[in-house]
Design a protein around this motif. Structure first.
Motif, mmCIF file in Angstrom:
data_model
loop_
_atom_site.group_PDB
_atom_site.id
_atom_site.type_symbol
_atom_site.label_atom_id
_atom_site.label_comp_id
_atom_site.label_asym_id
_atom_site.label_seq_id
_atom_site.Cartn_x
_atom_site.Cartn_y
_atom_site.Cartn_z
ATOM 1 N N VAL A 111 7.790 11.367 32.828
ATOM 2 C CA VAL A 111 8.566 12.490 33.350
ATOM 3 C C VAL A 111 7.725 13.335 34.305
ATOM 4 N N ILE A 112 6.473 13.584 33.956
ATOM 5 C CA ILE A 112 5.593 14.346 34.856
ATOM 6 C C ILE A 112 5.400 13.594 36.161
ATOM 7 N N ARG A 113 5.187 12.296 36.076
ATOM 8 C CA ARG A 113 4.937 11.492 37.284
ATOM 9 C C ARG A 113 6.143 11.502 38.221
ATOM 10 N N ILE A 114 7.321 11.286 37.671
ATOM 11 C CA ILE A 114 8.515 11.171 38.520
ATOM 12 C C ILE A 114 9.029 12.541 38.956
ATOM 13 N N ASN A 115 9.013 13.519 38.074
ATOM 14 C CA ASN A 115 9.587 14.822 38.404
ATOM 15 C C ASN A 115 8.640 15.725 39.180
ATOM 16 N N LEU A 116 7.368 15.726 38.802
ATOM 17 C CA LEU A 116 6.412 16.665 39.404
ATOM 18 C C LEU A 116 5.526 16.015 40.462
ATOM 19 N N ASN A 117 4.929 14.889 40.130
ATOM 20 C CA ASN A 117 4.057 14.233 41.115
ATOM 21 C C ASN A 117 4.816 13.879 42.390
ATOM 22 N N SER A 118 6.085 13.531 42.254
ATOM 23 C CA SER A 118 6.876 13.163 43.426
ATOM 24 C C SER A 118 7.008 14.329 44.396
ATOM 25 N N VAL A 119 7.108 15.558 43.870
ATOM 26 C CA VAL A 119 7.209 16.739 44.728
ATOM 27 C C VAL A 119 5.923 16.915 45.526
ATOM 28 N N PHE A 120 4.791 16.749 44.851
ATOM 29 C CA PHE A 120 3.500 16.787 45.557
ATOM 30 C C PHE A 120 3.427 15.686 46.600
ATOM 31 N N ASN A 121 3.774 14.468 46.217
ATOM 32 C CA ASN A 121 3.628 13.323 47.115
ATOM 33 C C ASN A 121 4.406 13.501 48.414
ATOM 34 N N VAL A 122 5.681 13.834 48.309
ATOM 35 C CA VAL A 122 6.527 13.932 49.501
ATOM 36 C C VAL A 122 6.138 15.145 50.342
ATOM 37 N N THR A 123 5.862 16.271 49.686
ATOM 38 C CA THR A 123 5.466 17.476 50.424
ATOM 39 C C THR A 123 4.148 17.254 51.153
ATOM 40 N N LYS A 124 3.174 16.690 50.459
ATOM 41 C CA LYS A 124 1.875 16.400 51.069
ATOM 42 C C LYS A 124 2.028 15.451 52.256
ATOM 43 N N ALA A 125 2.856 14.430 52.086
ATOM 44 C CA ALA A 125 3.060 13.444 53.152
ATOM 45 C C ALA A 125 3.706 14.062 54.381
ATOM 46 N N ALA A 126 4.504 15.112 54.182
ATOM 47 C CA ALA A 126 5.260 15.706 55.296
ATOM 48 C C ALA A 126 4.544 16.866 55.980
ATOM 49 N N ILE A 127 3.475 17.369 55.384
ATOM 50 C CA ILE A 127 2.842 18.586 55.905
ATOM 51 C C ILE A 127 2.431 18.446 57.362
ATOM 52 N N ARG A 128 1.814 17.344 57.713
ATOM 53 C CA ARG A 128 1.324 17.175 59.081
ATOM 54 C C ARG A 128 2.465 17.294 60.107
ATOM 55 N N GLN A 129 3.610 16.678 59.793
ATOM 56 C CA GLN A 129 4.762 16.749 60.691
ATOM 57 C C GLN A 129 5.317 18.170 60.771
#
Length: 248
Positions: A111-129
């Motif tokens: 649950v932590i991986r899918i619910n919380l880590n995913s928010v970090f992953n997508v946000t981090k990936a999009a920051i540069r753009q």
């Protein structure tokens, strides 16, 4: 009045429920919509067709937001396909309910991986753009359970509370770059997930809510439109409860 014409929005976990409602509402307001799904290709293709019927560009991506590398590849593909990315809705999530004494380490971590880590992953990936564009609105789907807790949902509550802390921190970090970050905390929203509950349980939930009804995906989606548009241009770092007064 279309509030998001010409903007590109990403919705993770959009093949059903709240995510699907958000994607459709974004298209209704003129946004081009990129979305992710994981299990059902058929549902993804069907949603893509529904979105395109609004006259906007729509594309579904089979991608796991809980995978950091996959999230980077996803954002790169969206920018390549759409040319920009202005609104990010981190919606992907699961439940693995159970009392703490019976909850396994795997159930907690999943649950932590899918619910919380995913928010970090997508946000981090999009920051540069987002920094390149000098604009953006990040909207993270939390829950009233992340605000008040709930017996039998220690893993889910922890993940959704983590989203709130993450949201406030990102708002502080990126505000000077004209990038806003807010969270929505839905209450009892009636979707396929709540459809498995017996009618008496649903009735009890409704009676406990000041507005005397469960919410709909549209109720959450309308909040997304507000936070993704210029109507909320001076709002960041906030948690908007969409709960019919449940936490009042």
């Amino acid at each position: 009045m279309k509030l998001l014409s010409g903007k590109t929005a990403l919705v993770t976990g959009a093949s059903k429920g709240i995510g699907r409602g958000i994607a459709l509402k974004l298209a209704e307001h003129g946004a081009n919509v990129a979305f992710t799904y994981l299990s059902s290709v058929e549902k993804g293709q069907a949603l893509e067709a529904e979105l395109a019927a609004f006259g906007i560009k729509a594309k579904g991506y089979r991608s796991d937001a809980s995978d950091f590398k996959a999230s980077e590849e996803l954002v790169n593909a969206i920018v390549s396909d759409f040319g920009s990315l202005e609104v990010i809705v981190n919606n992907a999530g699961i439940t693995r309910d159970g009392l703490l004494m019976r909850m396994t380490e795997e159930q907690f971590n999943e649950v932590i991986r899918i619910n919380l880590n995913s928010v970090f992953n997508v946000t981090k990936a999009a920051i540069r753009q987002l920094l390149k564009q000098k604009q953006g609105s990040i909207i993270n789907i939390s829950s009233v359970v992340g605000v008040k807790g709930n017996a039998g949902q220690a893993n889910y509550a922890a993940s959704k509370a983590g989203i709130i802390g993450f949201t406030k921190s990102v708002a502080l970090e990126l505000g000077s770059r004209n990038i806003r970050c807010n969270a929505i905390a839905p209450g009892f929203i009636e979707t396929e997930m709540t459809g498995v509950l017996n009618e008496e349980t649903v009735k009890q939930w409704r009676e406990a809510i000041p507005l005397k009804r469960g919410g709909t995906p549209d109720d959450v989606a309308n909040a997304v439109i507000f936070l993704g548009s210029e109507l909320s241009a001076y709002i960041t770092g906030q948690v908007l409860n969409v709960d019919g007064g449940m936490l009042t």
